[in-house]
Design a protein around this motif. Structure first.
Motif, PDB file in Angstrom:
ATOM      1  N   HIS A  88       0.835  -1.195   0.000  1.00 12.38           N
ATOM      2  CA  HIS A  88       0.000   0.000   0.000  1.00 12.38           C
ATOM      3  C   HIS A  88       0.873   1.250   0.000  1.00 12.38           C
ATOM      4  CE1 HIS A  88       0.717  -0.494   4.336  1.00 12.38           C
ATOM      5  NE2 HIS A  88       0.529   0.820   4.430  1.00 12.38           N
ATOM      6  N   GLY A  89       0.346   2.314  -0.611  1.00  9.49           N
ATOM      7  CA  GLY A  89       1.121   3.542  -0.735  1.00  9.49           C
ATOM      8  C   GLY A  89       0.564   4.687   0.093  1.00  9.49           C
ATOM      9  N   LEU A  90      -0.579   4.458   0.718  1.00  5.26           N
ATOM     10  CA  LEU A  90      -1.213   5.515   1.517  1.00  5.26           C
ATOM     11  C   LEU A  90      -1.518   4.961   2.899  1.00  5.26           C
ATOM     12  CD1 LEU A  90      -2.566   8.466   1.095  1.00  5.26           C
ATOM     13  CD2 LEU A  90      -4.714   7.193   1.010  1.00  5.26           C
ATOM     14  N   GLU A  91      -1.116   5.694   3.939  1.00  7.72           N
ATOM     15  CA  GLU A  91      -1.414   5.248   5.302  1.00  7.72           C
ATOM     16  C   GLU A  91      -2.830   5.681   5.708  1.00  7.72           C
ATOM     17  OE1 GLU A  91       0.463   3.206   6.793  1.00  7.72           O
ATOM     18  OE2 GLU A  91       2.190   3.397   5.443  1.00  7.72           O
ATOM     19  N   ALA A  92      -3.402   4.979   6.668  1.00  9.36           N
ATOM     20  CA  ALA A  92      -4.789   5.254   7.059  1.00  9.36           C
ATOM     21  C   ALA A  92      -4.976   6.699   7.528  1.00  9.36           C
ATOM     22  CB  ALA A  92      -5.219   4.283   8.151  1.00  9.36           C
ATOM     23  N   ASP A  93      -3.981   7.234   8.231  1.00  7.28           N
ATOM     24  CA  ASP A  93      -4.147   8.607   8.752  1.00  7.28           C
ATOM     25  C   ASP A  93      -3.872   9.687   7.690  1.00  7.28           C
ATOM     26  OD1 ASP A  93      -1.432   8.449   8.522  1.00  7.28           O
ATOM     27  OD2 ASP A  93      -0.991   8.719  10.654  1.00  7.28           O
ATOM     28  N   GLU A  94      -3.616   9.247   6.476  1.00  9.98           N
ATOM     29  CA  GLU A  94      -3.355  10.228   5.399  1.00  9.98           C
ATOM     30  C   GLU A  94      -4.575  10.481   4.509  1.00  9.98           C
ATOM     31  OE1 GLU A  94       1.467   9.490   4.961  1.00  9.98           O
ATOM     32  OE2 GLU A  94       0.090   8.314   3.735  1.00  9.98           O
ATOM     33  N   TYR A  95      -5.719   9.904   4.875  1.00 13.98           N
ATOM     34  CA  TYR A  95      -6.935  10.158   4.078  1.00 13.98           C
ATOM     35  C   TYR A  95      -7.221  11.662   3.930  1.00 13.98           C
ATOM     36  CZ  TYR A  95      -8.899   5.477   3.218  1.00 13.98           C
ATOM     37  OH  TYR A  95      -9.143   4.205   2.746  1.00 13.98           O
ATOM     38  N   PRO A  96      -7.170  12.448   5.018  1.00 20.06           N
ATOM     39  CA  PRO A  96      -7.513  13.871   4.857  1.00 20.06           C
ATOM     40  C   PRO A  96      -6.629  14.580   3.818  1.00 20.06           C
ATOM     41  CG  PRO A  96      -7.493  13.282   7.182  1.00 20.06           C
ATOM     42  CD  PRO A  96      -6.948  12.106   6.438  1.00 20.06           C
ATOM     43  N   GLU A  97      -5.342  14.239   3.852  1.00 17.62           N
ATOM     44  CA  GLU A  97      -4.400  14.819   2.895  1.00 17.62           C
ATOM     45  C   GLU A  97      -4.772  14.408   1.462  1.00 17.62           C
ATOM     46  OE1 GLU A  97       0.408  14.473   2.360  1.00 17.62           O
ATOM     47  OE2 GLU A  97      -0.486  13.799   4.222  1.00 17.62           O
ATOM     48  N   PHE A  98      -5.087  13.126   1.299  1.00 12.77           N
ATOM     49  CA  PHE A  98      -5.461  12.618  -0.023  1.00 12.77           C
ATOM     50  C   PHE A  98      -6.753  13.271  -0.510  1.00 12.77           C
ATOM     51  CE2 PHE A  98      -7.691   9.666  -2.841  1.00 12.77           C
ATOM     52  CZ  PHE A  98      -6.717   9.420  -3.798  1.00 12.77           C
ATOM     53  N   ILE A  99      -7.710  13.392   0.390  1.00 10.09           N
ATOM     54  CA  ILE A  99      -9.007  13.982   0.017  1.00 10.09           C
ATOM     55  C   ILE A  99      -8.820  15.447  -0.395  1.00 10.09           C
ATOM     56  CG2 ILE A  99     -11.259  14.708   0.958  1.00 10.09           C
ATOM     57  CD1 ILE A  99     -10.955  12.063   2.763  1.00 10.09           C
ATOM     58  N   ALA A 100      -7.929  16.155   0.308  1.00  9.14           N
ATOM     59  CA  ALA A 100      -7.704  17.575  -0.009  1.00  9.14           C
ATOM     60  C   ALA A 100      -6.998  17.733  -1.344  1.00  9.14           C
ATOM     61  CB  ALA A 100      -6.871  18.212   1.098  1.00  9.14           C
ATOM     62  N   ASN A 101      -6.079  16.841  -1.661  1.00 11.41           N
ATOM     63  CA  ASN A 101      -5.335  16.978  -2.924  1.00 11.41           C
ATOM     64  C   ASN A 101      -4.790  15.616  -3.359  1.00 11.41           C
ATOM     65  OD1 ASN A 101      -3.770  17.703  -5.096  1.00 11.41           O
ATOM     66  ND2 ASN A 101      -3.162  19.659  -4.174  1.00 11.41           N
ATOM     67  N   PRO A 102      -5.625  14.835  -4.029  1.00  7.49           N
ATOM     68  CA  PRO A 102      -5.223  13.462  -4.346  1.00  7.49           C
ATOM     69  C   PRO A 102      -3.991  13.374  -5.259  1.00  7.49           C
ATOM     70  CG  PRO A 102      -7.342  14.010  -5.375  1.00  7.49           C
ATOM     71  CD  PRO A 102      -7.016  15.117  -4.424  1.00  7.49           C
ATOM     72  N   PHE A 103      -3.925  14.226  -6.258  1.00  7.97           N
ATOM     73  CA  PHE A 103      -2.814  14.087  -7.205  1.00  7.97           C
ATOM     74  C   PHE A 103      -1.472  14.424  -6.545  1.00  7.97           C
ATOM     75  CE2 PHE A 103      -0.434  15.105 -11.192  1.00  7.97           C
ATOM     76  CZ  PHE A 103      -0.624  13.892 -11.831  1.00  7.97           C
ATOM     77  N   LYS A 104      -1.486  15.456  -5.728  1.00  2.00           N
ATOM     78  CA  LYS A 104      -0.265  15.843  -5.001  1.00  2.00           C
ATOM     79  C   LYS A 104       0.176  14.705  -4.055  1.00  2.00           C
ATOM     80  CE  LYS A 104       1.483  19.854  -2.421  1.00  2.00           C
ATOM     81  NZ  LYS A 104       1.986  19.331  -1.173  1.00  2.00           N
ATOM     82  N   THR A 105      -0.783  14.125  -3.374  1.00  2.62           N
ATOM     83  CA  THR A 105      -0.466  13.031  -2.451  1.00  2.62           C
ATOM     84  C   THR A 105       0.081  11.819  -3.208  1.00  2.62           C
ATOM     85  OG1 THR A 105      -2.298  13.829  -1.095  1.00  2.62           O
ATOM     86  CG2 THR A 105      -1.375  11.698  -0.505  1.00  2.62           C
ATOM     87  N   ILE A 106      -0.508  11.564  -4.366  1.00  3.58           N
ATOM     88  CA  ILE A 106      -0.012  10.444  -5.189  1.00  3.58           C
ATOM     89  C   ILE A 106       1.451  10.693  -5.567  1.00  3.58           C
ATOM     90  CG2 ILE A 106      -0.180   9.445  -7.511  1.00  3.58           C
ATOM     91  CD1 ILE A 106      -3.279   9.676  -7.186  1.00  3.58           C
TER      92      ILE A 106
END
Lengths: 382, 47
Positions: free
Chosen positions: A103-121
């Protein structure tokens, strides 16, 4: 290319997609590049690295089997994944490319991903999944660029060379690009099967918002991948619903998947959906999908029920058990084909293909397989 | 179709793409603005 034959096959396909009656039941064989290499006698461990052998082998299966149309499969070129130090797709001892549980995303990083998915990717997910992208700059950039070149010169080139086969065998290749449903996109490489299974219970709201957040990216990718044409379908394999509770499916999977299908169809696209596993409990949802724009392939379920519920909405395919072709007698195979076409063929909207993708040469008994296709050619006329 | 007809990117094109790599905040902040090839490649790494 025999243009007349190509046009006949394409017309047959168009008729079933729009749930009309064709001149005969069209046939599509789900043969992967791995099957083709194995069938041609090449060892996967080395031949998977060689585009010439992949193309040569696919030519052999088109020579030996009778098709109307072909749903293109991805060749996961090992050299592309090796260039990036991929943890996502790794060649096993058998030569098959395996998808380990990463997996490339941790559970506590959902808010970051939701705010800016492409940047987080870009900044979090890819460096975790691809070792070469986790190096300090500028080495990560060099690796990124090398990977892009490798992608273009392997997988990009492969799709270009498939046109040779399409032309040589006058067989329409009916897909152009692949995307995932938003929930599957989150599940597959971002959170993994284990991660998403926990998330649906512990943080369902964030899962729903993450699906909404990545939907525009998936739509853009899909629209880029396929022009608006019935023979350039977007292939969408559907993974997770058989593992979800119906209530979770309804809240977390279905809303963005349905929206995605509707937006793509509104933009003139056609969809090839592969419903992996058993979707019987979701039939009432599936029938809400856009009408007469979808090729829907099923692995399991009662064909009668599916025909009754979905037969006027979308083109149905699958159901025919590959296990019979492998293990049954020729008579068993033909009886099963008769049973299936008696249910599915009336009114059109049916394309024949077995229930499973074919990966290895011993997945089928060639004589049985060709006997079924021959039977369909004879008895599948309207 | 020969190999020459397929789309293998030139070094010039790749250099252009480098300008939108992750160090550039714009690449992540404004995903709608990154070029198609860059976007397509990034997404293909997750499919």
């Amino acid at each position: 290319m025999d243009q007349k034959l190509y046009n006949e096959r394409l017309e047959r396909f168009k008729k079933v997609i729009t749930v009309e009656v064709p001149d005969q039941i069209p046939v599509s064989n789900p043969f992967t590049p791995e099957f083709a290499l194995d069938y041609a006698g090449y060892p996967l461990t080395t031949a998977m690295w060689d585009i010439d052998k992949v193309i040569e082998s696919l030519n052999i299966i088109f020579r030996d089997f009778d098709y109307d149309v072909y749903n293109k499969f991805l060749w996961r070129a090992p050299q592309f994944y090796a260039t990036l130090g991929a943890k996502t797709f790794v060649q096993s001892e058998t030569g098959f490319i395996q998808h380990p549980e990463v997996h490339g995303l941790e559970a506590d990083e959902y808010p970051e991903f939701i705010a800016n998915p492409f940047k987080t990717i870009l900044e979090k997910v890819l460096p975790r999944l691809y070792k070469e992208l986790d190096k300090p700059a500028p080495y990560n950039m060099v690796a990124f660029t090398k990977g892009m070149l490798a992608h273009s010169s392997t997988i990009g080139r492969y799709f270009g060379r498939l046109n040779e086969i399409q032309d040589a065998y006058s067989t329409p290749f009916i897909t152009s690009g692949t995307v995932f449903a938003p929930f599957d996109f989150i599940a597959d490489l971002l959170r993994s099967f284990t991660g998403i299974s926990t998330d649906v219970r512990r943080r369902p709201q964030e899962v729903a918002e993450a699906c909404e957040a990545c939907l525009p990216l998936i739509i853009r990718k899909a629209l880029m991948s396929a022009p608006p044409a019935i023979d350039k379908m977007i292939f969408i394999p559907l993974h997770m619903p058989p593992f979800l509770r119906t209530s979770d499916f309804e809240k977390l999977y279905w809303p963005t998947f349905k929206k995605m299908c509707e937006i793509l169809v509104e933009n003139g696209r056609y969809l090839s959906l592969f419903f992996e596993g058993d979707w019987t409990r979701y039939l009432d949802y599936i029938k809400e999908l856009p009408s007469k724009k979808i090729l829907a392939r099923f692995e399991y379920g009662d064909p009668k029920l599916y025909k009754e519920k979905l037969g006027s909405v979308m083109c149905l395919t699958g159901f025919y058990p590959l296990s019979i072709i492998r293990n049954g007698s020729k008579e068993d195979c033909i009886n099963k084909a008769k049973e299936l076409i008696d249910i599915m063929a009336p009114g059109g909207g049916f394309l024949f293909t077995p229930d499973k993708i074919i990966l290895k040469s011993d997945d089928i008994n060639k004589e049985n397989y060709n006997a079924v296709i021959e039977y369909l050619r004879k008895e599948g006329k309207y | 179709m020969s190999d020459k007809d397929t789309t293998i990117m030139s070094w010039e094109e790749i250099k252009d793409i480098e300008t939108t790599l992750p160090d550039d905040e714009k690449a992540g902040q404004h995903w709608e603005e990154v070029n198609d090839q860059f976007f397509n490649y990034v997404m293909s790494l997750l499919l």
